[in-house]
Design a protein around this motif. Structure first.
Motif, PDB file in Angstrom:
ATOM      1  N   GLU B 319       0.832  -1.216   0.000  1.00 40.51           N
ATOM      2  CA  GLU B 319       0.000   0.000   0.000  1.00 40.51           C
ATOM      3  C   GLU B 319       0.863   1.261   0.000  1.00 40.51           C
ATOM      4  OE1 GLU B 319      -4.132  -1.611   2.038  1.00 40.51           O
ATOM      5  OE2 GLU B 319      -2.573  -0.736   3.317  1.00 40.51           O
ATOM      6  N   SER B 323       1.094   4.065  -3.034  1.00 44.33           N
ATOM      7  CA  SER B 323       0.783   5.481  -2.834  1.00 44.33           C
ATOM      8  C   SER B 323       1.942   6.382  -3.263  1.00 44.33           C
ATOM      9  CB  SER B 323       0.423   5.741  -1.369  1.00 44.33           C
ATOM     10  OG  SER B 323       1.570   5.548  -0.577  1.00 44.33           O
ATOM     11  N   TYR B 493      -5.641  -4.784  -3.534  1.00 39.44           N
ATOM     12  CA  TYR B 493      -5.806  -4.361  -4.937  1.00 39.44           C
ATOM     13  C   TYR B 493      -6.001  -5.502  -5.921  1.00 39.44           C
ATOM     14  CZ  TYR B 493      -3.541  -0.255  -2.898  1.00 39.44           C
ATOM     15  OH  TYR B 493      -3.190   0.774  -2.096  1.00 39.44           O
TER      16      TYR B 493
END
Lengths: 79, 495
Positions: B319, B323, B493
């Motif tokens: 994650e 980002s 995801y």
């Protein structure tokens, strides 16, 4: 590493960095092709190796003891 | 000792052949004494392992260890280091050779061999045909689909376990081999320069596909992958001949052959021999090329990677990295795939680099004229024991939990129960995972010790040559113990 080897095995052509290792190699890999002086050299190299191994074992034992008590103390403090 | 040694030498005039005869045909009682000593030392190690397990099992959940995590990891690393030190106490060449060449021939099963092979061939082909058919026509629930259960509980989890605990049966089961064997083949010569590189690439692609595509949840996607794999495999086998294709280019065959090197049952000259587990890891014909080393490291890495991304730390890492990529570059799925791929490739490069660097350090440390390549080749097979240990730690639970569902799907493939039974493994399975990681490493340490003694005539140099590899093994242990101690999570995801 690239400097000239201390000796090369005349039976298999393998180079060695020290003459002791060449002697040990010949004694272990080509035992039937040794002459008297080489035989004697091999025997004394093995004896010498034994002495060095004993020292190494002592060192290993010291590290084991350190490791054991080190962990013991760490467990006493943190767990 | 020295005095008596000299005295002996003088009085008996020890000839070399006498020494060698004594060294090579050690009297049984001496072997016995050494064996007992070794067992005692091993007990000490196993005790440490058991203590480690107890400590982690004393709490119900694995994220609340009674012991701080760093201490748990340090204990694991120290266990490997300590066992390497203990192994260095065993300096009797004859004893090491004796243990590693011990074997018993099983009674001949020649009469049963052909029928067994035919049954194996039949089972393999039937499983493939059934998997493809049921992937399209059968139930689409993952825990009821025979395609998914056979692929993951069977080929991914169960079969490697059988392979390293018993022996390699894949050459008999392999349905693609059976199919290719009855068709005309061998139109091109397999390029020797490729060695096992196609298998390395194939394994990495298979694992990547497993991570990125929902092949473990959607049967139709899995069937597409199976069909693509079948097309490539059969085309390759027909083009280059089944023998060279499955020995070099097929990732599954190479995987099972290598896992099989750990196994106690080995087939040699049409005889089945029982050996001590891991004895064959000393043999120099397991690894003959850089690509074999790359494959073995890939085995260790893929288990570490697929373990890591299914933990909370893995999820956070992915994650955070996603980002970091600006949103305008691509949508979130594409960025996630990119992150997963980069992590996969970079981690593999780091693992491979660490091993290769250890080979160079080992050469420099010993000042030997043996090339770093040869050293790296010789020390690579012991890593297979580590891979087997990881595999068992990661997949034994999956296999047990899915085995009732697999049995049900096998008995009624078209109409499985609506709510298939999925077991949750008992809590001691976690301890089993830790134990299998450590036992894999212990076996690897012992095999590496034997390899070093084969490689170097000086026993001191043999011991010194192992240091960098032991450091790498400690690194691998700490990483994998860390991964199994983390709470599980679903990779983000990915559908």
């Amino acid at each position: 590493m690239e400097e000239t080897p201390a000796g090369t095995c005349e039976h298999c052509g393998h180079p060695f960095p020290t003459s002791e290792r060449l002697v040990l190699h010949k004694g272990i890999e080509h035992p039937s092709q040794l002459d008297d002086s080489e035989q004697e050299a091999f025997e004394s190299a093995v004896t010498e190796e034994e002495a060095d191994l004993r020292t190494l074992r002592l060192k290993a034992l010291a590290v084991l003891v350190l490791l054991y008590f080190g962990l013991l103390i760490l467990y006493a403090i943190f767990a | 000792m020295d005095v008596t040694g000299c005295a002996k030498k003088e009085s008996k005039g020890w000839s070399l052949s006498t020494i060698l005869r004594t060294v090579l045909s050690v009297p049984r009682f001496r072997v016995g004494v050494q064996f007992l000593m070794w067992v005692a030392l091993l007990m000490f190690v196993v005790d440490t392992v058991a203590a480690g397990n107890g400590l982690t099992l004393s709490k119900q959940s694995r994220d609340t260890l009674a012991v701080p995590q760093w201490l748990y990891l340090a204990t694991g690393g120290a266990t490997i280091g300590a066992s390497a030190l203990l192994a260095s106490f065993v300096t009797d060449r004859a004893f090491i050779r004796y243990l590693h060449s011990w074997s018993r021939t099983l009674p001949s099963i020649e009469r049963w061999w052909d029928p067994l092979v035919w049954i194996g061939h039949g089972l393999g082909v039937a499983a493939l045909v059934l998997s493809v058919f049921l992937g399209f026509a059968g139930p689409q629930l993952p825990t009821a689909s025979l395609t998914i259960l056979l692929t993951f509980a069977g080929v991914r989890a169960g079969l490697p376990i059988v392979t390293y605990f018993v022996g390699n049966v894949w050459p008999v089961l392999n349905p693609w081999r059976t199919i290719a064997a009855i068709l005309p083949s061998g139109y091109r010569e397999y390029p020797d320069s490729l060695q096992r590189w196609p298998a390395v690439g194939g394994l990495l692609v298979l694992v990547w596909v497993e991570v990125i595509f929902p092949i473990s949840t959607v049967p139709t996607v899995l069937v597409m992958v199976i069909l693509i794999y079948s097309t490539i495999t059969i085309t390759g086998a027909l083009l280059f001949g089944p023998e060279s294709w499955f020995d070099n280019a097929d990732p599954l065959s190479v995987l099972f052959r290598l896992y099989g090197a750990v196994a106690p049952l080995q087939r040699e000259n049409d005889e089945i021999q029982v050996k001590l587990p891991g004895s064959d890891l000393r043999s120099s014909d397991v690894v003959t090329d850089v690509s074999d080393v790359a494959f073995i490291i890939a085995l260790i890495w893929e288990l570490t990677y697929s373990g890591f991304i299914t933990t909370s730390a893995g999820v956070t890492t992915v994650e955070t990295l996603v980002s970091f990529i600006p949103a305008m570059v691509a949508n979130v799925e594409v960025r996630a795939v990119l992150v997963y791929t980069i992590l996969f490739v970079c981690g593999y490069a780091v693992f491979l680099g660490a091993y290769w660097y250890a080979g160079r350090l080992s050469r420099r440390g010993t000042g030997t004229y043996i090339t770093a390549r040869t050293i790296a080749f010789q020390f690579a097979p012991p890593l297979l024991a580590i891979a087997a240990g990881y595999h068992f730690a990661h997949y034994a639970g999956l296999f047990v939990s899915l085995s009732p569902a697999l049995t049900m799907a096998l008995t009624s493939p078209l109409s499985p129960p609506a709510n298939p039974l999925v077991l949750s493994p008992p809590s001691w399975f976690e301890g089993l995972g830790i134990a299998s990681v450590l036992i894999g490493h212990l076996l690897a340490i012992w095999a590496a010790h034997a390899v070093a003694y084969d490689l170097f005539s000086s026993r001191l140099v043999a011991i010194r040559s192992q240091y960098p590899f032991i450091a790498v093994m400690i690194g691998y242990t700490v990483i994998s113990l860390w991964i199994i101690s983390l709470p599980g999570a679903i990779p983000p995801y990915l559908s």
